[in-house]
Scaffold this motif. Structure first.
Motif, PDB file in Angstrom:
ATOM      1  N   VAL A  29       0.833  -1.204   0.000  1.00 53.87           N
ATOM      2  CA  VAL A  29       0.000   0.000   0.000  1.00 53.87           C
ATOM      3  C   VAL A  29       0.868   1.256   0.000  1.00 53.87           C
ATOM      4  CG1 VAL A  29      -1.839   1.245   1.199  1.00 53.87           C
ATOM      5  CG2 VAL A  29      -1.800  -1.242   1.241  1.00 53.87           C
ATOM      6  N   MET A  30       1.950   1.253   0.789  1.00 54.97           N
ATOM      7  CA  MET A  30       2.849   2.402   0.835  1.00 54.97           C
ATOM      8  C   MET A  30       3.476   2.671  -0.527  1.00 54.97           C
ATOM      9  SD  MET A  30       4.784   1.695   4.484  1.00 54.97           S
ATOM     10  CE  MET A  30       5.818   3.164   4.393  1.00 54.97           C
ATOM     11  N   GLN A  31       3.837   1.609  -1.222  1.00 49.94           N
ATOM     12  CA  GLN A  31       4.454   1.749  -2.540  1.00 49.94           C
ATOM     13  C   GLN A  31       3.535   2.509  -3.495  1.00 49.94           C
ATOM     14  OE1 GLN A  31       5.141  -1.964  -4.522  1.00 49.94           O
ATOM     15  NE2 GLN A  31       5.883  -1.021  -6.401  1.00 49.94           N
ATOM     16  N   ALA A  32       2.252   2.167  -3.465  1.00 53.48           N
ATOM     17  CA  ALA A  32       1.287   2.847  -4.336  1.00 53.48           C
ATOM     18  C   ALA A  32       1.106   4.306  -3.925  1.00 53.48           C
ATOM     19  CB  ALA A  32      -0.050   2.113  -4.291  1.00 53.48           C
ATOM     20  N   ASP A  33       1.070   4.583  -2.627  1.00 49.20           N
ATOM     21  CA  ASP A  33       0.877   5.956  -2.147  1.00 49.20           C
ATOM     22  C   ASP A  33       2.033   6.869  -2.537  1.00 49.20           C
ATOM     23  OD1 ASP A  33      -1.511   5.232  -1.085  1.00 49.20           O
ATOM     24  OD2 ASP A  33      -0.907   5.389   1.025  1.00 49.20           O
ATOM     25  N   TYR A  34       3.241   6.357  -2.432  1.00 52.28           N
ATOM     26  CA  TYR A  34       4.411   7.182  -2.735  1.00 52.28           C
ATOM     27  C   TYR A  34       4.816   7.109  -4.214  1.00 52.28           C
ATOM     28  CZ  TYR A  34       5.226   8.103   2.230  1.00 52.28           C
ATOM     29  OH  TYR A  34       5.107   8.537   3.528  1.00 52.28           O
ATOM     30  N   GLY A  35       4.263   6.139  -4.947  1.00 54.09           N
ATOM     31  CA  GLY A  35       4.571   6.001  -6.362  1.00 54.09           C
ATOM     32  C   GLY A  35       6.019   5.656  -6.629  1.00 54.09           C
ATOM     33  N   VAL A  36       6.562   4.707  -5.858  1.00 55.66           N
ATOM     34  CA  VAL A  36       7.970   4.314  -5.996  1.00 55.66           C
ATOM     35  C   VAL A  36       8.061   2.860  -6.438  1.00 55.66           C
ATOM     36  CG1 VAL A  36       8.780   5.998  -4.323  1.00 55.66           C
ATOM     37  CG2 VAL A  36       8.073   3.740  -3.537  1.00 55.66           C
ATOM     38  N   SER A  37       9.267   2.426  -6.761  1.00 59.26           N
ATOM     39  CA  SER A  37       9.459   1.064  -7.253  1.00 59.26           C
ATOM     40  C   SER A  37       9.429   0.054  -6.103  1.00 59.26           C
ATOM     41  CB  SER A  37      10.794   0.955  -7.990  1.00 59.26           C
ATOM     42  OG  SER A  37      11.874   1.225  -7.115  1.00 59.26           O
ATOM     43  N   LEU A  38       9.264  -1.209  -6.466  1.00 64.87           N
ATOM     44  CA  LEU A  38       9.163  -2.291  -5.488  1.00 64.87           C
ATOM     45  C   LEU A  38      10.385  -2.354  -4.583  1.00 64.87           C
ATOM     46  CD1 LEU A  38       7.635  -4.948  -4.560  1.00 64.87           C
ATOM     47  CD2 LEU A  38       9.076  -6.142  -6.238  1.00 64.87           C
ATOM     48  N   ASP A  39      11.593  -2.206  -5.177  1.00 65.70           N
ATOM     49  CA  ASP A  39      12.815  -2.414  -4.402  1.00 65.70           C
ATOM     50  C   ASP A  39      13.150  -1.259  -3.461  1.00 65.70           C
ATOM     51  OD1 ASP A  39      13.240  -0.812  -6.609  1.00 65.70           O
ATOM     52  OD2 ASP A  39      15.326  -1.418  -6.858  1.00 65.70           O
ATOM     53  N   THR A  40      12.334  -0.192  -3.438  1.00 66.42           N
ATOM     54  CA  THR A  40      12.566   0.906  -2.490  1.00 66.42           C
ATOM     55  C   THR A  40      12.439   0.433  -1.053  1.00 66.42           C
ATOM     56  OG1 THR A  40      11.683   2.469  -4.126  1.00 66.42           O
ATOM     57  CG2 THR A  40      11.880   3.254  -1.850  1.00 66.42           C
ATOM     58  N   ALA A  41      11.553  -0.543  -0.830  1.00 62.63           N
ATOM     59  CA  ALA A  41      11.421  -1.105   0.523  1.00 62.63           C
ATOM     60  C   ALA A  41      12.733  -1.710   0.985  1.00 62.63           C
ATOM     61  CB  ALA A  41      10.315  -2.153   0.555  1.00 62.63           C
ATOM     62  N   GLY A  42      13.467  -2.307   0.061  1.00 66.18           N
ATOM     63  CA  GLY A  42      14.764  -2.863   0.404  1.00 66.18           C
ATOM     64  C   GLY A  42      15.745  -1.793   0.844  1.00 66.18           C
ATOM     65  N   LEU A  43      15.704  -0.633   0.185  1.00 64.23           N
ATOM     66  CA  LEU A  43      16.583   0.468   0.568  1.00 64.23           C
ATOM     67  C   LEU A  43      16.206   1.019   1.944  1.00 64.23           C
ATOM     68  CD1 LEU A  43      16.790   2.359  -2.854  1.00 64.23           C
ATOM     69  CD2 LEU A  43      18.467   0.777  -1.863  1.00 64.23           C
ATOM     70  N   LEU A  44      14.901   1.096   2.212  1.00 68.85           N
ATOM     71  CA  LEU A  44      14.462   1.531   3.540  1.00 68.85           C
ATOM     72  C   LEU A  44      14.914   0.547   4.607  1.00 68.85           C
ATOM     73  CD1 LEU A  44      10.817   2.917   3.151  1.00 68.85           C
ATOM     74  CD2 LEU A  44      12.755   4.066   4.254  1.00 68.85           C
TER      75      LEU A  44
END
Length: 409
Positions: A29-44
């Protein structure tokens, strides 16, 4: 008094578990809200764990100066503030800024409490300690899935978890005198416990630098692989279920919470099994069970088998981390255990820092469908490292500074 003190330590581990599993559950859900790529969670995730590595490496000096009680109090407060920051974060940049105190808040207290329990209590207390981490890790996705399913709001999920953390801060503040009275400073905690086995290592082993002791680097690699696998399942499990298995985001978060519930229940059960089986047997059986769970996630079977696979991965992982921690003073001696556990925790967080983002990067360029295969490879490598350590132990190559199950309580 000692029992109540142990309960406080358990509560502190709930606070460690709460934030660990939330990002992965909320990310679809966060990915859709921020409009970022899937692998951004990995960076976080990498940013969070990077801070934890730093604080874990500094844990010996920090705890020695301020004491475990104060370090625990400040650490939980930092995580509470960071989680509140996630709730208000207007952009992705703010998430990365909040990730810094979230990571720093975990390392020192994690290493300090693990060493205290490993050197002062029997194996079942170590399993139950990490069971309480599992309670926190299980509650996180449950809370998040509830807000996602009913309000489509991941922010309120973070707010609720932050408030729970602040409540734990109050408890820790009110019981701070108890830490001084029972636990004392980090230096006092490393004193011998009445009834523990006398240590008679040779002069060479006494003077040996921890990293030069035979088997230490292999043990550190085991922690890297284990925490990488555990974190990868927690971070990418929901994305795999949503993208590959077509489950709703709320349902996927609930399934991941059952993975953490498997870890929690498994550690509760393991605490009783330690009366019959030693740490090495529990690690071996746990890894085989988790391997079976990962294989079930690969096979094209009905959903019930997929759900069982996630639960089995959690149940299998359950004894591995606490048993490896509890073996540290047995394998390498009490006088080296605080330093070695600090190194192990640093490598553990290195695994959770880099391995999940690596999986995310690969998934972004290939498919998230590689998720269960990746987990199988990690668990198989961990099994190989564990068995190698067992061989060294049986041959008497490792330094044995403490007899098994001889510590207090």
């Amino acid at each position: 008094m000692a029992t109540f003190f142990l309960v406080i330590i358990y509560l502190a581990f709930i606070s460690l578990g709460l934030p660990d599993s939330v990002l992965g559950a909320a990310w679809p859900v966060m990915q859709a809200d921020y409009g970022v790529s899937l692998d951004t969670a990995g960076l976080l995730s990498m940013s969070i764990a990077g801070g934890t590595i730093v604080s874990a490496l500094a844990s010996g000096k920090v705890i020695g100066r301020f004491g475990t009680g104060k370090v625990t109090l400040v650490s939980v407060f930092m995580t509470a503030v960071a989680l509140l920051g996630f709730h208000f974060a207007p952009s992705l940049v703010w998430l990365f800024l909040c990730a810094i105190p979230l990571g720093l808040g975990a390392g020192s207290v994690d290493a300090g409490l693990n060493n205290y329990v490993a050197t002062h209590y029997k194996a079942h207390h170590m399993s139950w300690l990490h069971c309480f981490w599992g309670i926190g890790a299980t509650l996180g996705p449950i809370i998040m899935s509830q807000f996602i399913s009913t309000q489509n709001s991941w922010r309120n999920g973070y707010l609720t978890i932050a408030l729970i953390q602040f409540a734990l801060v109050v408890v820790l503040f009110l019981t701070l005198p108890l830490w001084k009275k029972v636990g004392g400073s980090g230096k006092e905690e490393r004193k011998e416990v009445p009834g523990s086995a006398p240590q008679e290592p040779g002069e060479q082993q006494k003077k040996a630098k921890p990293l030069r002791i035979k088997g230490v680097k292999l043990a550190m690699a085991s922690f890297l692989l284990y925490c990488g696998a555990e974190a990868a399942v927690g971070l990418w499990g929901s994305s795999f279920l949503v993208a590959v298995k077509d489950l709703p985001a709320g349902v996927a978060a609930q399934w991941v919470s059952l993975y953490y519930a498997g870890i929690t229940a498994g550690r509760l059960i393991t605490g009783f099994i330690t009366f019959k089986l030693n740490n090495m047997a529990l690690i071996r059986s746990g890894l085989l069970i988790s391997l079976l769970g990962a294989v079930l996630a690969i096979l094209p079977l009905p959903s019930i088998f997929l759900l069982s696979g996630f639960i089995l991965m959690g149940m299998g992982f359950a004894p591995v981390f606490p048993c490896m921690i509890h073996e540290t003073p047995v394998r390498f001696g009490k006088e080296h255990s605080q330093a070695i556990i600090g190194y192990q925790m640093a490598l553990a967080y290195t695994g959770s820092t880099f391995i999940p983002p690596l999986l995310g990067l690969m998934a972004a360029h290939i498919t998230i469908g590689i998720f269960p295969f990746f987990i199988v490879i990690l668990v198989a490598a961990l099994f190989a490292c564990s068995e190698r350590l067992n061989i060294l132990m049986k041959k008497g190559i490792l330094f044995k500074g403490t007899k098994r199950n001889t510590t207090a309580m």
